[in-house]
Scaffold this active site. Structure first.
Site, short mmCIF file in Angstrom:
data_model
loop_
_atom_site.label_atom_id
_atom_site.label_comp_id
_atom_site.label_asym_id
_atom_site.label_seq_id
_atom_site.Cartn_x
_atom_site.Cartn_y
_atom_site.Cartn_z
N CYS A 75 6.19 4.87 -1.64
CA CYS A 75 5.28 4.58 -0.58
C CYS A 75 4.74 6.26 -0.12
O CYS A 75 5.67 6.81 0.24
CB CYS A 75 5.63 3.83 0.44
SG CYS A 75 4.33 3.65 1.72
N HIS A 190 -0.42 1.66 -4.20
CA HIS A 190 -0.91 0.47 -4.67
C HIS A 190 -2.30 0.79 -5.47
O HIS A 190 -2.44 -0.17 -6.13
CB HIS A 190 -1.81 0.09 -3.17
CG HIS A 190 -0.98 -0.77 -2.51
ND1 HIS A 190 0.25 -0.22 -1.44
CD2 HIS A 190 -0.76 -2.32 -2.11
CE1 HIS A 190 0.75 -1.30 -0.86
NE2 HIS A 190 0.21 -2.45 -1.01
N1 DGL Z 1 1.57 2.03 -0.72
C1 DGL Z 1 1.48 2.84 0.27
C2 DGL Z 1 1.24 4.10 0.22
O1 DGL Z 1 1.66 4.55 -0.97
C3 DGL Z 1 0.77 2.20 1.73
C4 DGL Z 1 -0.34 1.32 1.80
C5 DGL Z 1 -0.38 0.87 3.27
O2 DGL Z 1 0.35 0.21 3.63
O3 DGL Z 1 -1.37 1.24 3.94
O4 DGL Z 1 0.67 4.88 0.99
#
Ligand code: DGL
Length: 273
Positions: A75, A190
């Site tokens: 993330c 994402h």
């Molecule tokens: N998947 C996440 C990222 O790489 C965060 C997305 C979220 O929960 O705002 O930043």
């Protein structure tokens, strides 16, 4: 359990970390993964730094109880806020996605103009910009925070409204394209799943960087150097702990990955809020 037999822990606010999980299964298919999707707190992009840090600490504590040999913070938002602090606090290797993603983008750019799209938290923390500048001060970066609604469309609405996702992504990416970037970093795990929605908006000249590939490469190199690769070839099932609705997560995960990747469990409550 012998150290090399332990799993690799991955964490994300939800489905995004599956882009890193997907890459893990490509480069290290024999390794067992324990994945924590914190959908109960997603989107992380609309949280404060201290909230994100608190979530990451509690998930890392949980993953350590599951006996992992390494944690990949799959993330960008969590990496931006918490990577240095988790590295300080825990005694196992912890890898984030930003440094590998930045290195990859530097390798790819020809005109030295790199665009980064990510969550508000990632962009506010300027992690990509700082990392890229430290490595090559002649590169110009252009960043844009995408709407948190994109994450909600994935996590809560199971990607049903494709035209909305497309419009939100286009709105986010367009100013960077106008700035003349030749390389665009998916600075949120994402987004690689959404590339197909804006393919037509991007000229084939634009190089898209998904930090997952370089991140897993770094993990593999570390495990190899420390003789911790699991290589008996015996199949072991992956486990997914989800803090929100685990059956909704499982059904979207199946759609994104094209297979049922393992067993899904409701995560125990780690925090009071
Ligand atoms: N998947 C996440 C990222 O790489 C965060 C997305 C979220 O929960 O705002 O930043």
């Amino acid at each position: 359990m012998r150290e090399e037999e332990k799993a690799i822990g991955l964490l994300d606010s939800g489905l995004g970390g599956l882009s890193v999980y997907r890459e893990l299964k490509k480069q290290l298919p024999q390794e067992r993964a324990i994945y924590f999707g914190d959908t109960g707190h997603a989107p992380y992009g609309e949280k404060t730094n201290s909230q994100v840090l608190e979530y990451v600490f509690s998930i890392a504590d949980f993953l350590l109880q599951q006996e992992v040999k390494m944690i990949i913070i799959a993330c960008n938002t969590a990496t931006a806020v918490a990577l240095d602090k988790v590295i300080e606090r825990y005694n196992i290797p912890i890898i984030g996605v930003i440094q590998p993603g930045a290195e990859e983008a530097i390798k790819k750019t020809r005109n030295k103009k790199i665009g980064i799209v990510g969550t508000e938290v990632t962009i506010r923390n300027k992690s990509y910009k700082k990392t890229i500048k430290e490595m090559d001060s002649t590169i110009i970066t252009y960043s844009n925070a995408c709407s948190n609604q994109i994450i909600r469309e994935m996590e809560e609405r199971a990607l049903k409204d494709e035209s909305k996702i497309k419009a939100l992504l286009k709105e986010c990416v367009s100013p960077l394209i106008k700035s003349g970037v030749d390389t665009l970093v998916w600075g949120c795990t994402h987004y690689p799943f959404l590339s197909k929605y804006i393919d037509q908006e991007l000229s084939p000249e634009i190089i898209l960087v998904d930090p997952a590939e370089a991140t897993v490469k770094e993990a593999k190199e570390w495990l190899t150097r420390h003789h911790l690769i699991y290589n008996t070839g015996q199949y072991r099932e992956d486990t997914f702990f989800i803090s929100g609705d685990e059956s909704l997560f499982a059904s979207i995960a199946q759609k994104l990955l094209g297979c049922i990747p393992g067993r899904f469990h409701k995560a125990p409550k780690l925090l009071s809020s």
